[in-house]
Design an enzyme around this catalytic site. Structure first.
Site, PDB file in Angstrom:
ATOM      1  N   LYS A 109       0.863  -1.178   0.000  1.00 41.73           N
ATOM      2  CA  LYS A 109       0.000   0.000   0.000  1.00 41.73           C
ATOM      3  C   LYS A 109       0.898   1.225   0.000  1.00 41.73           C
ATOM      4  O   LYS A 109       1.708   1.426   0.914  1.00 41.73           O
ATOM      5  CB  LYS A 109      -0.912  -0.005   1.217  1.00 41.73           C
ATOM      6  N   LYS A 146      -2.107  -1.505  -3.823  1.00 36.87           N
ATOM      7  CA  LYS A 146      -2.981  -0.337  -3.753  1.00 36.87           C
ATOM      8  C   LYS A 146      -2.157   0.931  -3.885  1.00 36.87           C
ATOM      9  O   LYS A 146      -1.169   1.052  -3.160  1.00 36.87           O
ATOM     10  CB  LYS A 146      -3.706  -0.354  -2.403  1.00 36.87           C
TER      11      LYS A 146
HETATM   12  C1  PBG Z   1      -7.105   3.751   5.387  1.00 35.99           C
HETATM   13  C2  PBG Z   1      -7.580   3.467   4.020  1.00 35.99           C
HETATM   14  C3  PBG Z   1      -7.486   4.364   2.953  1.00 35.99           C
HETATM   15  C4  PBG Z   1      -8.092   3.758   1.857  1.00 35.99           C
HETATM   16  C5  PBG Z   1      -8.539   2.497   2.254  1.00 35.99           C
HETATM   17  N1  PBG Z   1      -8.201   2.327   3.606  1.00 35.99           N
HETATM   18  C6  PBG Z   1      -6.952   5.742   2.930  1.00 35.99           C
HETATM   19  C7  PBG Z   1      -5.639   6.020   3.532  1.00 35.99           C
HETATM   20  O1  PBG Z   1      -4.755   5.162   3.636  1.00 35.99           O
HETATM   21  O2  PBG Z   1      -5.473   7.158   3.944  1.00 35.99           O
HETATM   22  C8  PBG Z   1      -8.208   4.410   0.518  1.00 35.99           C
HETATM   23  C9  PBG Z   1      -9.146   3.795  -0.466  1.00 35.99           C
HETATM   24  C10 PBG Z   1      -9.530   4.693  -1.578  1.00 35.99           C
HETATM   25  O3  PBG Z   1      -8.946   5.773  -1.799  1.00 35.99           O
HETATM   26  O4  PBG Z   1     -10.470   4.324  -2.304  1.00 35.99           O
HETATM   27  N2  PBG Z   1      -6.824   2.717   6.226  1.00 35.99           N
END
Ligand code: PBG
Length: 330
Positions: free
Chosen positions: A194, A252
């Site tokens: 991520k 991601k």
């Molecule tokens: C946070 C989380 C995020 C997303 C999913 N879980 C945002 C972040 O890490 O700040 C983003 C998903 C999206 O943008 O569709 N745990």
């Protein structure tokens, strides 16, 4: 000329014969934002066509998705500000509506897969995925909360838990906590690679979960989410997640990280998931609204590209529209 590759493109039927990648609704996971209350369906302005739903209203949405062939959903809670604290304790509280929502959806639709979100940010007063102390995100203290959150979610009936926090060691810690409480069948879809991406904006609007602006709170997530410049590092994360017992590895964002999806698919035997994130979907929607792109051709091409890169399970805000498009074509 001996070879004329165009011969295999000369009709729709022949193109069908030689199509290498296919995208079925079975491959799709639809994200839904949930909020406490009744009768709520609020559109998210930075992600048109997506809503914050109360549990009573989301049931008919899920029913419609099921009729379109979608069986997999990932749920995110928008938590009232009054319930947030430094340690995200509401995440495992008995009166957490998100846990009750899961049980209710499962009661109505036992056949669907429900995937959770395991991270502190929706519950954190600081807007971070871990506990913030002295300006730093505390890894090992956070693991304890993630374990409590995990067993509470497994108990509520989630089929798959989705740790999106990027703390070190969380998959192993969660697996241990789940097994200790006899949740042997609860799976873990780890957000393996991520990245600290700029494309999460609309999601943070939807949950009101952005890092809080303050001198002693880090303003970004770069000390735990990965550096977008790094590729080999995703292999380190993948190896650890495999060893720690993950059932799926996730990349991601998706569209901007197709090389990482490909790399993980080539180097692991675990199924690969990818999160086609809010900002990636929002930019396409915006261009279509301006008339610069055609939604019904650009949207499926974006999803197909993620699949072609090697992704098995695609989380996308386009899942429902894609399923609708496929149904209309039949
Ligand atoms: C946070 C989380 C995020 C997303 C999913 N879980 C945002 C972040 O890490 O700040 C983003 C998903 C999206 O943008 O569709 N745990």
């Amino acid at each position: 000329m001996q070879n004329r590759p165009r011969r295999n493109r000369k009709s729709k039927a022949i193109r069908g014969l030689v199509t290498e990648t296919r995208l079925h609704t079975d491959h799709l996971i639809y994200p839904l934002f949930l909020v406490d209350g009744n009768g709520v369906k609020e559109e998210i302005s930075s992600l048109p066509g997506n809503y914050r739903w109360s549990v009573d209203s989301v049931l008919s949405e899920i029913e419609e998705c099921i009729s379109l062939g979608i069986s997999n959903f990932i749920l995110f809670p928008k938590i009232d500000q009054s319930k947030k604290d430094k340690k995200g304790t509401h995440s495992y509280a008995g009166d957490n509506f998100y846990l009750r929502a899961c049980a209710k959806i499962k009661m109505h639709f036992p056949e669907v897969t429900l995937i959770s979100d395991v991270a502190l940010d929706p519950y954190s007063i600081d807007g971070h995925d871990g506990i913030v102390e002295n300006g730093k995100i505390q890894n090992d203290e956070t693991l304890e909360i993630l374990c409590k959150m995990s067993t509470a979610q497994a108990d509520a009936g989630f089929d798959i838990l989705g740790p999106s926090d990027m703390m070190d060691g969380r998959v192993g810690a969660m697996r241990g906590a789940l097994d200790q409480n006899s949740f042997f069948d609860t799976s873990i879809m780890s957000y393996t690679a991520k990245y600290a991406s700029a494309f999460y904006g609309p999601f943070r609007d939807a949950l009101d979960s952005a890092p809080v602006e303050s001198d002693d709170i880090p303003k970004d997530k770069k000390t735990y989410q990965m550096n977008p410049a790094n590729k080999l590092e995703s292999l380190i994360e993948a190896e650890l997640d495999e060893l720690e017992g993950a059932d799926f590895l996730m990349v991601k964002p998706a569209l901007h990280y197709l090389d990482i999806i490909h790399l993980l698919k080539e180097s692991s035997n675990l199924p690969i998931a990818a999160y086609h994130v809010s900002g990636e979907c929002a930019m396409l929607i915006a261009a279509c609204q301006k008339g610069w792109l055609d939604y019904n051709t650009a949207m499926p091409e974006a999803l197909l590209s993620i699949r072609r890169a090697g992704c098995d399970a695609i989380i996308s805000y386009f899942a429902k529209d894609y399923a609708q498009l496929v149904q209309n074509r039949l």
